[in-house]
Motif scaffolding. Structure first.
Motif: not given
Length: 483
Positions: A190-191, A196-197, A351-352, A399-401
């Motif tokens: 999910g992450y 990530s994508s 969604a993730g 993961v976002i940063v």
């Protein structure tokens, strides 16, 4: 070959067979699943380019993965978020028992709390399985930049992003990195894969720039039936995607597969219901998007929750991403500015993230004890502290940063040497400008029939003058349907 070498004591034939089947199912999601989906969901003039971006990513990812990527994601620890780079090519390495060395969990006094992850099959099986995860992540990311990214820039971007972004998320959450040992839950991506994508795709769409105005205003699928075929391959392939995450044909594998399909079906029905309620008719594209958000949302929790929880997650994944895409998107200047072609931000990042947070609430203690490295891990709904939800949020923020930073750095570097976006005159043409090829031997997009380019078989019973007149008449009717 000796019996001892071919059938060592540690080899479990059932686990090995299931893991290779799961790998193949994930591979079919990409090849041909997403290749077909991308080639059909876009305008006719972008069918070849979109399908080729997926095809190229699949091939290039494998070479990068076995040369450096696998050990950066699942090898010995180099940094708290990264493994040591190295090849996964030698026989000695690949035929020995699979192991992820950095996953051993220790108590504060240095004694072992949870042993190292060592599945009962050879390392080659694990390398193959995780390659399929890595490849599909890149292909999902590509959905954000279809219809305008310079194919040469994409060919450079793909391996660099896999090495410097994907491997960090994979090691941190799966390979024994700091988030893994801290207890952040990500059952099957999910992450690592979807958040990530989605974030990297949105970031890439920002830097590459938008499609031309005519494409943004009208980007209808060129083949709805093939689009459904591609989506079907994606859905059924998710049995391997989530069912292979336990690394064994154990008790959680069928639970993960069943929960996957329950959540996907519920989400599809929820999304379709909202389409009918607000727009008066069901949409095939909307149904596919609802299917996708359900599959993504259940991924971090698939083998860790009850089936009723999968229904709840499906209801939320069919409504919250629907809201962000259909309502919030139209009110946000940032979302309007960034041209995310296939809405990967909504279907994968939102969604993730939703699935990851819900996992921190709904994870069942008994199932968590089978799969997770930190003993006592359980969801907030089962008496766990709210700390688990906070861990899920912190893991998502990392993961976002990381993806924003690395994706930006890679694209800026590539942009110094290769234009990230095709020029407008080529964007007007599409596949023929990018590849010198077209998807269909049909007239379309307003083009005129070229007698010299398209072969025509004249009727043998007619004379040369009659044949020439036929060709002249055909050439005069140049404009056809708009695809």
């Amino acid at each position: 070959m000796s019996t001892d070498l071919a059938m060592p004591d540690w080899l479990n034939n059932g686990d090995n067979a299931w893991q290779m089947i799961a790998s193949t199912l994930i591979g079919l999601q990409s090849m041909p699943g997403l290749v077909v989906l991308y080639g059909s969901i876009v305008k006719k003039k972008w069918a070849v380019n979109s399908a080729f971006m997926a095809l190229y990513s699949f091939a290039s990812s494998l070479i990068v993965w076995v040369l450096l990527g696998f050990q950066m994601a699942f090898g010995e620890r180099l940094l708290p978020f990264w493994g040591k780079a190295g090849p996964a090519l030698s026989q000695d390495y690949l035929v020995n028992r699979a192991r992820i060395p950095a996953t051993m969990q220790f108590y504060n006094n240095g004694t072992v709390e949870t042993p190292m992850v060592e599945p009962f099959y050879p390392q080659a099986t694990l390398v193959l399985f995780h390659f399929m995860y890595a490849a599909i992540t890149l292909i999902l990311l590509a959905g954000s930049v279809l219809g305008r990214m310079n194919i040469k820039a994409w060919m450079v971007f793909s391996p660099l992003w896999l090495l410097f972004s994907y491997t960090v998320g994979a090691f941190s959450l799966w390979g024994g990195g700091f988030l893994y040992h801290w207890g952040v839950i990500d059952y099957s991506g999910g992450y690592v894969i979807h958040l990530s994508s989605g974030i990297a795709g949105f970031t890439a769409a920002y830097w590459v720039g938008p499609r031309i105005k005519s494409d943004r205003e009208r980007f209808s699928p060129n083949n709805v039936l093939l689009m459904i075929v591609g989506a079907g391959l994606l859905w059924l392939g998710w049995s391997g995607f989530n069912g292979g995450a336990p690394y064994a044909a154990n008790i959680t594998a069928p639970i993960a597969v069943l929960n996957t399909h329950i959540c996907a079906a519920t989400s599809l029905l929820m999304w379709t219901g909202l389409d009918v309620a607000f727009f008066g008719k069901p949409s095939v594209i909307g149904a596919i998007q609802g299917m996708m958000t359900g599959l993504v949302c259940i991924t971090p929790a698939a083998g860790l929750v009850h089936a009723w929880a999968a229904v709840v997650m499906g209801l939320l994944s069919g409504s919250i991403p629907w809201f962000t895409m259909m309502i919030l998107h139209k009110k946000s200047s940032l979302l309007q500015k960034v041209d995310d072609t296939l809405a990967v931000f909504h279907t994968h990042a939102i969604a993730g993230l939703l699935g990851g947070i819900l996992t921190g609430i709904l994870a069942v203690p008994e199932l968590a004890s089978i799969e997770l490295p930190v003993p006592g891990t359980k969801g907030f709904a089962y008496g766990g502290s709210f700390t688990q939800v906070l861990k899920q949020i912190v893991g998502a923020l990392f993961v976002i940063v990381w993806n924003i930073f690395v994706t930006t750095a890679i694209l800026i570097a590539i942009g110094w040497f290769i234009p990230l976006r095709m020029p407008d005159d080529q964007l007007m043409i599409g596949d023929d400008a990018a590849h010198g090829e077209e998807a269909y031997a049909l007239w379309g997009d307003g083009e005129k029939f070229d007698v010299l380019r398209h072969e025509t078989i004249p009727h043998a019973s007619r004379g040369n003058d009659d044949v020439q007149q036929q060709l002249n008449n055909i050439a005069a009717r140049g404009v056809t349907i708009q695809l």
